[in-house]
Write a protein that holds these residues in place. Structure first.
Motif, mmCIF file in Angstrom:
data_model
loop_
_atom_site.group_PDB
_atom_site.id
_atom_site.type_symbol
_atom_site.label_atom_id
_atom_site.label_comp_id
_atom_site.label_asym_id
_atom_site.label_seq_id
_atom_site.Cartn_x
_atom_site.Cartn_y
_atom_site.Cartn_z
ATOM 1 N N LEU A 182 12.981 -15.434 10.723
ATOM 2 C CA LEU A 182 13.370 -14.395 9.770
ATOM 3 C C LEU A 182 12.399 -14.295 8.603
ATOM 4 O O LEU A 182 12.093 -13.199 8.119
ATOM 5 N N ASN A 183 11.903 -15.432 8.122
ATOM 6 C CA ASN A 183 10.970 -15.452 6.989
ATOM 7 C C ASN A 183 9.518 -15.442 7.457
ATOM 8 O O ASN A 183 8.676 -14.757 6.884
ATOM 9 N N GLY A 184 9.235 -16.208 8.487
ATOM 10 C CA GLY A 184 7.860 -16.358 8.932
ATOM 11 C C GLY A 184 7.224 -15.086 9.450
ATOM 12 O O GLY A 184 6.012 -14.898 9.313
ATOM 13 N N ASN A 185 8.024 -14.188 10.041
ATOM 14 C CA ASN A 185 7.425 -12.970 10.608
ATOM 15 C C ASN A 185 6.789 -12.097 9.525
ATOM 16 O O ASN A 185 5.830 -11.372 9.794
ATOM 17 N N HIS A 186 7.294 -12.190 8.290
ATOM 18 C CA HIS A 186 6.708 -11.400 7.199
ATOM 19 C C HIS A 186 5.329 -11.935 6.816
ATOM 20 O O HIS A 186 4.460 -11.165 6.374
ATOM 21 N N VAL A 187 5.129 -13.236 6.964
ATOM 22 C CA VAL A 187 3.817 -13.827 6.683
ATOM 23 C C VAL A 187 2.789 -13.322 7.696
ATOM 24 O O VAL A 187 1.662 -12.959 7.331
ATOM 25 N N ILE A 188 3.173 -13.284 8.983
ATOM 26 C CA ILE A 188 2.257 -12.778 10.007
ATOM 27 C C ILE A 188 1.954 -11.299 9.775
ATOM 28 O O ILE A 188 0.801 -10.853 9.922
ATOM 29 N N GLN A 189 2.950 -10.533 9.391
ATOM 30 C CA GLN A 189 2.707 -9.114 9.125
ATOM 31 C C GLN A 189 1.797 -8.933 7.908
ATOM 32 O O GLN A 189 0.980 -8.007 7.875
ATOM 33 N N LYS A 190 1.923 -9.819 6.915
ATOM 34 C CA LYS A 190 1.024 -9.752 5.758
ATOM 35 C C LYS A 190 -0.407 -10.058 6.185
ATOM 36 O O LYS A 190 -1.356 -9.424 5.692
ATOM 37 N N CYS A 191 -0.572 -10.999 7.119
ATOM 38 C CA CYS A 191 -1.910 -11.292 7.646
ATOM 39 C C CYS A 191 -2.490 -10.062 8.342
ATOM 40 O O CYS A 191 -3.682 -9.746 8.186
ATOM 41 N N LEU A 192 -1.673 -9.360 9.126
ATOM 42 C CA LEU A 192 -2.142 -8.161 9.810
ATOM 43 C C LEU A 192 -2.590 -7.095 8.812
ATOM 44 O O LEU A 192 -3.587 -6.390 9.032
ATOM 45 N N ASN A 193 -1.867 -6.981 7.712
ATOM 46 C CA ASN A 193 -2.186 -5.973 6.707
ATOM 47 C C ASN A 193 -3.424 -6.334 5.896
ATOM 48 O O ASN A 193 -4.176 -5.456 5.471
ATOM 49 N N ARG A 194 -3.610 -7.634 5.670
ATOM 50 C CA ARG A 194 -4.654 -8.073 4.736
ATOM 51 C C ARG A 194 -5.967 -8.450 5.424
ATOM 52 O O ARG A 194 -7.048 -8.245 4.860
ATOM 53 N N LEU A 195 -5.890 -9.028 6.620
ATOM 54 C CA LEU A 195 -7.090 -9.490 7.302
ATOM 55 C C LEU A 195 -7.734 -8.364 8.106
ATOM 56 O O LEU A 195 -7.068 -7.412 8.518
ATOM 57 N N SER A 196 -9.023 -8.496 8.333
ATOM 58 C CA SER A 196 -9.704 -7.548 9.214
ATOM 59 C C SER A 196 -9.253 -7.781 10.645
ATOM 60 O O SER A 196 -8.668 -8.819 10.981
ATOM 61 N N ALA A 197 -9.537 -6.819 11.523
ATOM 62 C CA ALA A 197 -9.135 -6.946 12.925
ATOM 63 C C ALA A 197 -9.765 -8.179 13.566
ATOM 64 O O ALA A 197 -9.128 -8.890 14.354
ATOM 65 N N ASP A 198 -11.009 -8.460 13.229
ATOM 66 C CA ASP A 198 -11.678 -9.640 13.794
ATOM 67 C C ASP A 198 -11.020 -10.925 13.305
ATOM 68 O O ASP A 198 -10.829 -11.871 14.078
ATOM 69 N N ASP A 199 -10.690 -10.989 12.023
ATOM 70 C CA ASP A 199 -10.056 -12.187 11.475
ATOM 71 C C ASP A 199 -8.648 -12.381 12.025
ATOM 72 O O ASP A 199 -8.156 -13.504 12.110
ATOM 73 N N ALA A 200 -7.984 -11.269 12.382
ATOM 74 C CA ALA A 200 -6.615 -11.347 12.902
ATOM 75 C C ALA A 200 -6.579 -11.602 14.408
ATOM 76 O O ALA A 200 -5.504 -11.592 15.002
ATOM 77 N N GLN A 201 -7.733 -11.881 15.018
ATOM 78 C CA GLN A 201 -7.780 -12.097 16.467
ATOM 79 C C GLN A 201 -6.858 -13.235 16.898
ATOM 80 O O GLN A 201 -6.271 -13.187 17.985
ATOM 81 N N PHE A 202 -6.687 -14.251 16.057
ATOM 82 C CA PHE A 202 -5.814 -15.370 16.424
ATOM 83 C C PHE A 202 -4.375 -14.902 16.638
ATOM 84 O O PHE A 202 -3.638 -15.481 17.450
ATOM 85 N N ILE A 203 -3.957 -13.858 15.947
ATOM 86 C CA ILE A 203 -2.613 -13.297 16.132
ATOM 87 C C ILE A 203 -2.539 -12.516 17.433
ATOM 88 O O ILE A 203 -1.599 -12.670 18.227
ATOM 89 N N PHE A 204 -3.551 -11.673 17.692
ATOM 90 C CA PHE A 204 -3.555 -10.877 18.920
ATOM 91 C C PHE A 204 -3.588 -11.769 20.161
ATOM 92 O O PHE A 204 -2.928 -11.476 21.170
ATOM 93 N N THR A 205 -4.340 -12.853 20.079
ATOM 94 C CA THR A 205 -4.411 -13.782 21.211
ATOM 95 C C THR A 205 -3.065 -14.430 21.467
ATOM 96 O O THR A 205 -2.605 -14.521 22.619
ATOM 97 N N ALA A 206 -2.410 -14.861 20.395
ATOM 98 C CA ALA A 206 -1.125 -15.554 20.540
ATOM 99 C C ALA A 206 -0.048 -14.635 21.095
ATOM 100 O O ALA A 206 0.693 -15.004 22.019
ATOM 101 N N VAL A 207 0.058 -13.427 20.564
ATOM 102 C CA VAL A 207 1.118 -12.521 21.029
ATOM 103 C C VAL A 207 0.815 -11.986 22.419
ATOM 104 O O VAL A 207 1.732 -11.724 23.209
#
Length: 417
Positions: A126-151
């Motif tokens: 419930l709380n952690g998903n907002h942190v990941i969404q903040k990373c998506l908003n703040r990081l570049s697409a290349d920097d957010a690759q770790f999220i795309f790989t995981a999901v």
């Protein structure tokens, strides 16, 4: 009170409601000396303060007014416990603020290393998903690759989760071209599982709504051979309807051809979900496929005419017959925006624009309906409507029924009005 008078007591003040407010005001004065003094007494306790009911507000303010060097120290000190902070109801706010103010490649790398191994766990929280969404908003697409790989590697676990399905849609939004193609390909690979899930079906609908055939068509072909089955399920039926609206005409034709088996078609017409799929197919089929579908339905109508679903289908067919739309001159609905847009004249109740005979209004559900600015006079029972094609209506009786149930209202861009 000057800040120097509380030197050595700042940590305890951070955890007090009034003390925390006092320290925040001192930070807002933008005095480098005040910021440095508060920083020195709190930087080693950043994890404790970020998860404190009052201390987290002080941390947020400190991150805002500190310089890059100070901010780097705070991020490095928080990194070992960053997942714990993200899962905390107070810590998630402070961590989102920390991510919002990152400004150097070193800080970005520290955030990525701290979160990269527990992305899925955070997304499902419930709380952690907002942190990941903040990373998506703040990081570049290349920097957010770790999220795309995981999901992408866990798209079923993520897509079938209440919070995860929303994060997965945000991932599609923020991914670059190649990243998006890879992510959607992984989702499509597991589409048959996702389509039947209360949350996963929304992810697939979101892909269709992108209106990119390179994504929509492979997704539709994943359901080939299972269209009648999926049409009779609550969640998957919505996706099948969306595919009929959003796919290329050639793909829509393939999907509709699976419905033409008389045994399956009758079951679909009687089903509380699948009958809407059939109606959508009638609306979005090309003229030749529409003719095949309607002619396949005609022999079944007597058996289903007394059901609410059957009456709606019959009304739709009668409206199409009355307008002579099986001559090959008709065109399917505009797929770029769902149903044909309503004009301002048609945004009032549909009864005002539908010719009425003995209290019966011809269905406005079909896509070929046109605005009707006037009104026709009432005709006695037994007389044909002046706009009806008598030869066509004669196949089913020369009189229109006295009463009719509208049933499901027409859809505009997937919404009822």
């Amino acid at each position: 009170m000057k800040l120097e008078t509380v030197r050595g007591e700042i940590l305890s003040l951070c955890k007090d409601q009034h003390g925390c407010r006092y320290l925040q005001k001192k930070l807002e004065e933008r005095s480098p000396e005040n910021v440095q003094l508060i920083f020195l007494e709190t930087c080693q306790h950043v994890v404790e303060l970020m998860t404190d009911p009052f201390g987290n507000y002080l941390c947020q303010k400190l991150l805002e007014f500190s310089n890059d060097e100070q901010r780097t120290v705070l991020i490095n000190n928080a990194a070992p416990e960053m997942v714990k902070i993200a899962l905390n109801s107070h810590g998630t706010r402070a961590l989102q603020k920390m991510i919002e103010f990152i400004s150097t490649p070193e800080q970005v790398s520290t955030i990525i290393r701290a979160l990269t191994h527990q992305v899925v766990e955070l997304i499902q929280d419930l709380n952690g998903n907002h942190v990941i969404q903040k990373c998506l908003n703040r990081l570049s697409a290349d920097d957010a690759q770790f999220i795309f790989t995981a999901v992408g590697n866990s798209c079923v676990a993520v897509g079938t989760h209440r919070h995860g399905c929303c994060v997965l849609q945000r991932c599609i939004d923020h991914a670059s071209g190649a990243q998006k193609a890879q992510l959607i390909a992984q989702i499509t690979e597991h589409a048959f599982h996702l389509v039947q899930d209360p949350f996963g079906n929304y992810v697939l609908q979101y892909i269709v709504d992108l209106q990119e055939s390179c994504f929509t068509d492979p997704l539709c072909y994943t359901f080939q051979g299972q269209i009648p089955q999926l049409s009779k399920q609550k969640f998957s039926s919505n996706v099948i309807e969306k595919c009929l609206r959003g796919a290329d005409p050639s793909v829509t034709r393939v999907l509709i051809e699976e419905m033409l088996n008389l045994n399956e078609l009758e079951k679909m017409l009687r089903d509380s979900y699948a009958n809407y799929v059939v109606q959508t197919a009638m609306d979005y089929a090309d003229p030749n496929t529409k003719t095949l579908l309607v002619e396949a339905i005609r022999p079944i109508l007597p058996a289903v005419r007394q059901t609410p679903h059957g009456r709606r289908i019959q009304s739709k067919i009668m409206a199409l017959d009355g307008q002579g739309r099986f001559s090959g001159s008709g065109t399917p609905n505009d797929r770029s925006s769902g149903q044909v847009p309503l004009t301002s004249q048609m945004t009032t109740t549909h009864q005002n624009h539908s010719p009425s005979v003995n209290g019966y209004s011809q269905s406005m559900n079909n896509q070929f309906a046109t605005p009707f600015s006037g009104s026709y006079p009432q005709y006695p029972t037994g007389q044909s409507h002046p706009m009806a094609n008598g030869s066509n209506f004669a196949q089913y009786g020369t009189e229109l029924p006295q009463q009719s149930s509208y049933g499901r209202l027409p859809q505009v861009n997937g919404n009822f009005f």
